[in-house]
Write a protein that holds these residues in place. Structure first.
Motif, PDB file in Angstrom:
ATOM      1  N   ILE A   5     -39.705 -99.550 -18.456  1.00  0.00           N
ATOM      2  CA  ILE A   5     -40.642 -98.940 -17.519  1.00  0.00           C
ATOM      3  C   ILE A   5     -41.026 -97.570 -18.057  1.00  0.00           C
ATOM      4  CG2 ILE A   5     -38.757 -97.998 -16.128  1.00  0.00           C
ATOM      5  CD1 ILE A   5     -40.613 -98.136 -13.717  1.00  0.00           C
ATOM      6  N   LYS A   6     -42.291 -97.220 -17.903  1.00  0.00           N
ATOM      7  CA  LYS A   6     -42.755 -95.921 -18.358  1.00  0.00           C
ATOM      8  C   LYS A   6     -42.465 -94.894 -17.270  1.00  0.00           C
ATOM      9  CE  LYS A   6     -46.634 -93.668 -20.687  1.00  0.00           C
ATOM     10  NZ  LYS A   6     -48.059 -93.791 -21.098  1.00  0.00           N
ATOM     11  N   ILE A   7     -41.269 -94.318 -17.330  1.00  0.00           N
ATOM     12  CA  ILE A   7     -40.811 -93.378 -16.304  1.00  0.00           C
ATOM     13  C   ILE A   7     -41.795 -92.222 -16.121  1.00  0.00           C
ATOM     14  CG2 ILE A   7     -39.027 -91.660 -15.769  1.00  0.00           C
ATOM     15  CD1 ILE A   7     -38.043 -94.372 -15.198  1.00  0.00           C
ATOM     16  N   SER A   8     -42.390 -91.756 -17.209  1.00  0.00           N
ATOM     17  CA  SER A   8     -43.277 -90.591 -17.144  1.00  0.00           C
ATOM     18  C   SER A   8     -44.528 -90.864 -16.318  1.00  0.00           C
ATOM     19  CB  SER A   8     -43.678 -90.158 -18.555  1.00  0.00           C
ATOM     20  OG  SER A   8     -44.370 -91.194 -19.230  1.00  0.00           O
ATOM     21  N   SER A   9     -44.860 -92.146 -16.092  1.00  0.00           N
ATOM     22  CA  SER A   9     -46.060 -92.483 -15.323  1.00  0.00           C
ATOM     23  C   SER A   9     -45.829 -92.435 -13.824  1.00  0.00           C
ATOM     24  CB  SER A   9     -46.556 -93.874 -15.714  1.00  0.00           C
ATOM     25  OG  SER A   9     -46.992 -93.893 -17.060  1.00  0.00           O
ATOM     26  N   LEU A  10     -44.568 -92.337 -13.411  1.00  0.00           N
ATOM     27  CA  LEU A  10     -44.270 -92.265 -11.983  1.00  0.00           C
ATOM     28  C   LEU A  10     -44.694 -90.913 -11.418  1.00  0.00           C
ATOM     29  CD1 LEU A  10     -40.681 -93.830 -11.884  1.00  0.00           C
ATOM     30  CD2 LEU A  10     -42.822 -94.922 -11.177  1.00  0.00           C
ATOM     31  N   ARG A  11     -45.302 -90.931 -10.252  1.00  0.00           N
ATOM     32  CA  ARG A  11     -45.615 -89.684  -9.574  1.00  0.00           C
ATOM     33  C   ARG A  11     -44.325 -89.029  -9.116  1.00  0.00           C
ATOM     34  NH1 ARG A  11     -50.339 -92.680  -6.059  1.00  0.00           N
ATOM     35  NH2 ARG A  11     -51.951 -92.664  -7.695  1.00  0.00           N
ATOM     36  N   ASN A  12     -44.382 -87.753  -8.797  1.00  0.00           N
ATOM     37  CA  ASN A  12     -43.159 -87.027  -8.430  1.00  0.00           C
ATOM     38  C   ASN A  12     -42.412 -87.716  -7.293  1.00  0.00           C
ATOM     39  OD1 ASN A  12     -43.374 -85.047 -10.390  1.00  0.00           O
ATOM     40  ND2 ASN A  12     -44.486 -83.627  -9.072  1.00  0.00           N
ATOM     41  N   SER A  13     -43.137 -88.115  -6.258  1.00  0.00           N
ATOM     42  CA  SER A  13     -42.486 -88.775  -5.120  1.00  0.00           C
ATOM     43  C   SER A  13     -41.827 -90.080  -5.556  1.00  0.00           C
ATOM     44  CB  SER A  13     -43.503 -89.041  -4.007  1.00  0.00           C
ATOM     45  OG  SER A  13     -44.561 -89.866  -4.478  1.00  0.00           O
ATOM     46  N   GLU A  14     -42.495 -90.837  -6.419  1.00  0.00           N
ATOM     47  CA  GLU A  14     -41.973 -92.104  -6.905  1.00  0.00           C
ATOM     48  C   GLU A  14     -40.783 -91.885  -7.827  1.00  0.00           C
ATOM     49  OE1 GLU A  14     -46.491 -94.013  -6.919  1.00  0.00           O
ATOM     50  OE2 GLU A  14     -45.521 -93.367  -8.780  1.00  0.00           O
ATOM     51  N   PHE A  15     -40.872 -90.847  -8.649  1.00  0.00           N
ATOM     52  CA  PHE A  15     -39.784 -90.518  -9.576  1.00  0.00           C
ATOM     53  C   PHE A  15     -38.514 -90.197  -8.795  1.00  0.00           C
ATOM     54  CE2 PHE A  15     -37.394 -87.933 -12.564  1.00  0.00           C
ATOM     55  CZ  PHE A  15     -37.658 -88.512 -13.806  1.00  0.00           C
ATOM     56  N   VAL A  16     -38.651 -89.355  -7.779  1.00  0.00           N
ATOM     57  CA  VAL A  16     -37.505 -88.983  -6.940  1.00  0.00           C
ATOM     58  C   VAL A  16     -36.926 -90.212  -6.263  1.00  0.00           C
ATOM     59  CG1 VAL A  16     -36.820 -87.751  -4.840  1.00  0.00           C
ATOM     60  CG2 VAL A  16     -38.245 -86.608  -6.533  1.00  0.00           C
ATOM     61  N   GLN A  17     -37.791 -91.052  -5.710  1.00  0.00           N
ATOM     62  CA  GLN A  17     -37.341 -92.239  -4.993  1.00  0.00           C
ATOM     63  C   GLN A  17     -36.669 -93.254  -5.921  1.00  0.00           C
ATOM     64  OE1 GLN A  17     -40.350 -94.856  -3.167  1.00  0.00           O
ATOM     65  NE2 GLN A  17     -39.208 -94.660  -1.258  1.00  0.00           N
ATOM     66  N   PHE A  18     -37.221 -93.417  -7.128  1.00  0.00           N
ATOM     67  CA  PHE A  18     -36.633 -94.345  -8.091  1.00  0.00           C
ATOM     68  C   PHE A  18     -35.180 -93.989  -8.372  1.00  0.00           C
ATOM     69  CE2 PHE A  18     -35.503 -95.364 -12.501  1.00  0.00           C
ATOM     70  CZ  PHE A  18     -35.740 -96.737 -12.536  1.00  0.00           C
ATOM     71  N   PHE A  19     -34.931 -92.705  -8.602  1.00  0.00           N
ATOM     72  CA  PHE A  19     -33.565 -92.299  -8.941  1.00  0.00           C
ATOM     73  C   PHE A  19     -32.654 -92.252  -7.724  1.00  0.00           C
ATOM     74  CE2 PHE A  19     -35.584 -91.061 -12.904  1.00  0.00           C
ATOM     75  CZ  PHE A  19     -34.637 -91.533 -13.807  1.00  0.00           C
ATOM     76  N   GLN A  20     -33.206 -92.102  -6.548  1.00  0.00           N
ATOM     77  CA  GLN A  20     -32.392 -92.234  -5.335  1.00  0.00           C
ATOM     78  C   GLN A  20     -31.899 -93.675  -5.209  1.00  0.00           C
ATOM     79  OE1 GLN A  20     -35.037 -90.831  -2.251  1.00  0.00           O
ATOM     80  NE2 GLN A  20     -34.222 -88.749  -2.326  1.00  0.00           N
ATOM     81  N   HIS A  21     -32.780 -94.635  -5.492  1.00  0.00           N
ATOM     82  CA  HIS A  21     -32.394 -96.041  -5.455  1.00  0.00           C
ATOM     83  C   HIS A  21     -31.380 -96.354  -6.550  1.00  0.00           C
ATOM     84  CE1 HIS A  21     -36.422 -97.121  -3.326  1.00  0.00           C
ATOM     85  NE2 HIS A  21     -35.488 -96.815  -2.465  1.00  0.00           N
ATOM     86  N   LEU A  22     -31.619 -95.808  -7.733  1.00  0.00           N
ATOM     87  CA  LEU A  22     -30.685 -96.031  -8.841  1.00  0.00           C
ATOM     88  C   LEU A  22     -29.299 -95.464  -8.500  1.00  0.00           C
ATOM     89  CD1 LEU A  22     -31.327 -95.692 -12.612  1.00  0.00           C
ATOM     90  CD2 LEU A  22     -29.445 -94.407 -11.608  1.00  0.00           C
ATOM     91  N   ASP A  23     -29.286 -94.279  -7.889  1.00  0.00           N
ATOM     92  CA  ASP A  23     -28.021 -93.653  -7.500  1.00  0.00           C
ATOM     93  C   ASP A  23     -27.210 -94.566  -6.585  1.00  0.00           C
ATOM     94  OD1 ASP A  23     -28.674 -91.386  -8.923  1.00  0.00           O
ATOM     95  OD2 ASP A  23     -29.437 -90.289  -7.191  1.00  0.00           O
TER      96      ASP A  23
END
Length: 249
Positions: A5-23
């Motif tokens: 997945i191209k992590i850099s393409s995630l918007r800030n809100s999506e980036f934060v949420q992605f790593f909350q789910h990963l956590d």
């Protein structure tokens, strides 16, 4: 083992949420028991830091005001352009010619001024307003189709936005926070390292131990990757529609 997945393409809100789910997934399967806590902990710390920072930014009164001010100037710009385009089909040749001149002056800056970044949009609108007021031909065109009220609104809205934007710059300069972008870059590197460790340990200790976490991480990655694909497809469709519209005009 893992989808990309191209992590850099995630918007800030999506980036934060992605790593909350990963956590949540990593915590569920116990990073210590999996032997990945040494690489997971720094990522988790950054994720927590970024979540707090994002909430602070979104909670800023200025952020909300800036968004509203940006919408105001976008509405003025789009309304002004829509009126000019409508007058291009006037039965009155003088009005039609004036509208064509104004549309051309807008199109000079390219499609979608309202989609420019904040700074670029501000300078572009300032330049456009200046031309419409100071260029003799364009000023006459504005008067011909009675665009002065819209032009004044666009100018006022753009100036109001710029004032708020500069205020937020001052606010950020006085707040010694770690840069959001820097944390994102570091987290992207830590994320890659985490996946590499999971792959390596699955080869050493056995795939079955890591399979439950890996499968769920792949589902998570797949969901966000599909979201990016849909956004890209929608963006391409919009561009194609704009090209078709321009060709048909």
């Amino acid at each position: 083992m893992f989808q990309s997945i191209k992590i850099s393409s995630l918007r800030n809100s999506e980036f934060v949420q992605f790593f909350q789910h990963l956590d949540k997934l990593v915590l569920k399967y116990d990073a210590t028991a999996l032997g990945i806590d040494a690489v997971y902990t720094p990522l988790k710390n950054n994720s927590d830091k970024l979540t707090v920072l994002y909430k602070q930014k979104m909670g800023s009164d200025l952020s909300e005001e800036i968004a509203m001010a940006d919408k105001r100037r976008d509405d003025a710009l789009n309304g002004l352009f829509a009126l000019a385009k409508a007058y291009k089909y006037s039965f009155n040749e003088t009005i039609r010619t004036a509208a064509v001149d104004l549309c051309k002056s807008i199109e000079f800056y390219g499609d979608g001024i309202a989609r420019f970044n904040y700074a670029a949009e501000t300078s572009t609108i300032s330049d456009l307003v200046s031309k419409w007021r100071n260029d003799e031909k364009l000023a006459a065109a504005v008067a011909t189709i009675d665009q002065e009220p819209w032009l004044n609104e666009l100018d006022e809205a753009n100036n109001a936005f710029d004032t708020l934007f500069l205020s937020r710059i001052d606010e950020s300069a006085n707040n010694p926070e770690i840069n959001f972008r820097d944390i994102r870059i570091e987290m992207a590197e830590q994320y890659t390292t985490l996946l590499k460790y999971i792959v390596a340990f699955s080869l050493i200790k056995g795939e079955e131990l890591y399979k439950p976490l890996a499968e769920r991480l792949n589902v998570l990655i797949g969901e966000y990757d599909r979201m990016l694909d849909m956004r890209k497809a929608k963006s391409n469709a919009n561009k194609e529609a704009e090209v078709t519209e321009n060709v048909n005009e």
